[in-house]
Design a protein around this motif. Structure first.
Motif, PDB file in Angstrom:
ATOM      1  N   CYS A 108       0.838  -1.211   0.000  1.00  0.00           N
ATOM      2  CA  CYS A 108       0.000   0.000   0.000  1.00  0.00           C
ATOM      3  C   CYS A 108       0.867   1.252   0.000  1.00  0.00           C
ATOM      4  CB  CYS A 108      -0.917   0.013   1.219  1.00  0.00           C
ATOM      5  SG  CYS A 108      -1.964   1.484   1.320  1.00  0.00           S
ATOM      6  N   PRO A 109       0.759   2.097  -1.017  1.00  0.00           N
ATOM      7  CA  PRO A 109       1.593   3.313  -1.087  1.00  0.00           C
ATOM      8  C   PRO A 109       1.171   4.398  -0.106  1.00  0.00           C
ATOM      9  CG  PRO A 109       0.057   3.278  -2.932  1.00  0.00           C
ATOM     10  CD  PRO A 109      -0.101   1.967  -2.218  1.00  0.00           C
ATOM     11  N   GLU A 110      -0.046   4.281   0.443  1.00  0.00           N
ATOM     12  CA  GLU A 110      -0.560   5.314   1.343  1.00  0.00           C
ATOM     13  C   GLU A 110      -0.476   4.883   2.810  1.00  0.00           C
ATOM     14  OE1 GLU A 110      -1.315   8.190   0.149  1.00  0.00           O
ATOM     15  OE2 GLU A 110      -1.082   7.519  -1.928  1.00  0.00           O
ATOM     16  N   ASP A 111       0.111   3.729   3.061  1.00  0.00           N
ATOM     17  CA  ASP A 111       0.201   3.197   4.426  1.00  0.00           C
ATOM     18  C   ASP A 111      -1.189   3.180   5.082  1.00  0.00           C
ATOM     19  OD1 ASP A 111       1.564   2.089   6.548  1.00  0.00           O
ATOM     20  OD2 ASP A 111       1.960   4.019   7.514  1.00  0.00           O
ATOM     21  N   ALA A 112      -2.169   2.703   4.302  1.00  0.00           N
ATOM     22  CA  ALA A 112      -3.552   2.731   4.771  1.00  0.00           C
ATOM     23  C   ALA A 112      -4.018   1.395   5.356  1.00  0.00           C
ATOM     24  CB  ALA A 112      -4.484   3.123   3.624  1.00  0.00           C
ATOM     25  N   VAL A 113      -3.136   0.396   5.330  1.00  0.00           N
ATOM     26  CA  VAL A 113      -3.527  -0.934   5.794  1.00  0.00           C
ATOM     27  C   VAL A 113      -2.759  -1.296   7.059  1.00  0.00           C
ATOM     28  CG1 VAL A 113      -3.886  -3.343   5.153  1.00  0.00           C
ATOM     29  CG2 VAL A 113      -3.840  -1.586   3.371  1.00  0.00           C
ATOM     30  N   ASN A 114      -3.478  -1.733   8.065  1.00  0.00           N
ATOM     31  CA  ASN A 114      -2.867  -2.156   9.331  1.00  0.00           C
ATOM     32  C   ASN A 114      -3.291  -3.587   9.660  1.00  0.00           C
ATOM     33  OD1 ASN A 114      -1.610   0.397  10.074  1.00  0.00           O
ATOM     34  ND2 ASN A 114      -3.698   1.147  10.381  1.00  0.00           N
ATOM     35  N   MET A 115      -2.474  -4.255  10.455  1.00  0.00           N
ATOM     36  CA  MET A 115      -2.815  -5.590  10.943  1.00  0.00           C
ATOM     37  C   MET A 115      -3.317  -5.457  12.375  1.00  0.00           C
ATOM     38  SD  MET A 115      -2.160  -7.493   8.355  1.00  0.00           S
ATOM     39  CE  MET A 115      -2.246  -9.124   9.088  1.00  0.00           C
ATOM     40  N   ASN A 116      -4.555  -5.841  12.600  1.00  0.00           N
ATOM     41  CA  ASN A 116      -5.173  -5.739  13.917  1.00  0.00           C
ATOM     42  C   ASN A 116      -5.612  -7.116  14.407  1.00  0.00           C
ATOM     43  OD1 ASN A 116      -4.890  -2.972  13.691  1.00  0.00           O
ATOM     44  ND2 ASN A 116      -7.011  -2.621  13.061  1.00  0.00           N
ATOM     45  N   SER A 117      -5.543  -7.310  15.728  1.00  0.00           N
ATOM     46  CA  SER A 117      -6.060  -8.553  16.282  1.00  0.00           C
ATOM     47  C   SER A 117      -7.575  -8.573  16.100  1.00  0.00           C
ATOM     48  CB  SER A 117      -5.708  -8.679  17.768  1.00  0.00           C
ATOM     49  OG  SER A 117      -6.339  -7.654  18.514  1.00  0.00           O
ATOM     50  N   ARG A 118      -8.115  -9.764  15.966  1.00  0.00           N
ATOM     51  CA  ARG A 118      -9.553  -9.860  15.724  1.00  0.00           C
ATOM     52  C   ARG A 118     -10.136 -11.015  16.521  1.00  0.00           C
ATOM     53  NH1 ARG A 118      -9.088 -11.740   9.370  1.00  0.00           N
ATOM     54  NH2 ARG A 118      -7.750 -13.552   9.734  1.00  0.00           N
ATOM     55  N   VAL A 119     -11.382 -10.861  16.899  1.00  0.00           N
ATOM     56  CA  VAL A 119     -12.070 -11.910  17.631  1.00  0.00           C
ATOM     57  C   VAL A 119     -12.470 -13.004  16.648  1.00  0.00           C
ATOM     58  CG1 VAL A 119     -14.069 -12.507  19.042  1.00  0.00           C
ATOM     59  CG2 VAL A 119     -12.937 -10.298  19.355  1.00  0.00           C
ATOM     60  N   THR A 120     -11.952 -14.219  16.868  1.00  0.00           N
ATOM     61  CA  THR A 120     -12.274 -15.329  15.984  1.00  0.00           C
ATOM     62  C   THR A 120     -13.035 -16.450  16.700  1.00  0.00           C
ATOM     63  OG1 THR A 120     -10.096 -16.318  16.403  1.00  0.00           O
ATOM     64  CG2 THR A 120     -10.302 -14.885  14.495  1.00  0.00           C
ATOM     65  N   GLY A 121     -13.339 -16.235  17.963  1.00  0.00           N
ATOM     66  CA  GLY A 121     -14.082 -17.257  18.681  1.00  0.00           C
ATOM     67  C   GLY A 121     -14.294 -16.881  20.131  1.00  0.00           C
ATOM     68  N   MET A 122     -14.791 -17.847  20.900  1.00  0.00           N
ATOM     69  CA  MET A 122     -15.048 -17.635  22.314  1.00  0.00           C
ATOM     70  C   MET A 122     -14.521 -18.822  23.115  1.00  0.00           C
ATOM     71  SD  MET A 122     -16.642 -14.717  22.457  1.00  0.00           S
ATOM     72  CE  MET A 122     -17.345 -14.712  24.110  1.00  0.00           C
TER      73      MET A 122
END
Length: 289
Positions: A108-122
């Motif tokens: 991404c040339p605009e540095d618009a993408v980040n890696m974030n933790s996400r809820v995938t279960g319980m």
């Protein structure tokens, strides 16, 4: 603390039915874990109470910041998982398709993408008559089932470090969830049935358990539906120095117990009698571990 997993090379062999019965028959303070996080059913037979749930966060996923995305589409072209789609003039990530590789953050040339933790279960923790029960549930389409199994075992160990026995209802197959379930345990009860597919899957399961230095026992469910294959399975056990704890005959009482949501050992019948003997045999072997 002794850790024993009840496992099978394929689904439908009666693994969970046996685990639920053993949970009530084996002596000592027990902690129960349902490691089949893709389809956890042990709780259906143990009638848990006072469940407490917490979020499970698996691998990170990509997120595109709408205020920085210019709609160039470079991230979409670079994504081999087809996890990025157009959303008007900009782009967005489809969470269930994202595998967390991070390629989009690099291109991404605009540095618009980040890696974030996400809820995938319980993660669920409840009380049963046989002991505390830990079980998980994944968001549909989510990955990291092996990591969730690891987290369940970790939580059980932290909350009940003094338990004498951890009884694990393992996932079917020989993939990552099973590897997470049997890593570091002392023993596994292999549950199979006299069918060609189960016979083949049993051989693969034995190879996997042996590679983890797990002592194996064997239970043959519905053993009387095909005596010839049952004999072949016993031969496989003999060749691999695996003790057969017992055989369970076909018994419609099992179906009735499952419909009522109770272990079959709370009813009378040939299957129940066989499982009582299996539990006694396993208990004697556990004392030797």
């Amino acid at each position: 603390m002794i850790q024993v997993a009840v496992v099978s090379g394929k689904g439908g062999t009666g693994k969970t039915v046996l685990t639920a019965s053993l949970a009530g028959l084996l002596p000592g303070d027990k902690v129960l874990i349902d490691a089949d996080v893709d389809a956890a059913n042990l709780s259906l037979l143990l009638n848990p109470s006072a469940p407490v749930s917490q979020e499970f966060r698996g691998m990170e996923g990509a997120v595109i910041a709408a205020d920085r995305c210019t709609g160039c589409g470079i991230c979409k072209e670079a994504c081999v998982f087809d996890a990025i789609r157009e959303a008007g003039d900009i782009y967005e990530v489809v969470p269930y398709r994202c595998e967390g590789c991070g390629t989009c953050t690099i291109v991404c040339p605009e540095d618009a993408v980040n890696m974030n933790s996400r809820v995938t279960g319980m993660i669920h923790h409840a009380t049963t008559y046989a002991g505390p029960l830990f079980y998980g549930s994944l968001v549909p389409g989510a990955g990291n089932s092996g990591l969730l199994v690891h987290k369940l075992r970790q939580e059980a160990g932290l909350r009940y470090p003094g338990a004498s026995l951890v009884l694990i209802d393992g996932p079917p197959g020989i993939g990552c969830p099973l590897i997470s379930a049997i890593t570091g345990i002392q023993s596994a009860v292999l549950v199979t049935e006299p069918s060609k597919s189960a016979h083949s899957d049993l051989i693969r399961l034995i190879r996997l358990c042996r590679s983890f230095n797990v002592r194996m026992f064997l239970v043959i469910n519905r053993s009387d539906i095909n005596p010839d294959i049952t004999n072949d399975i016993i031969h496989v056990a003999t060749e691999n120095n695996i003790q057969v704890l017992g055989s369970i005959p076909y018994d419609r009482t099992v179906l009735n117990a499952t419909r009522q949501g109770v272990p079959v050992t709370l009813m009378t019948g040939p299957a129940s009698e066989a499982i009582f003997q299996i539990a006694q045999n396993l208990s004697e072997e556990i004392t030797k571990l």
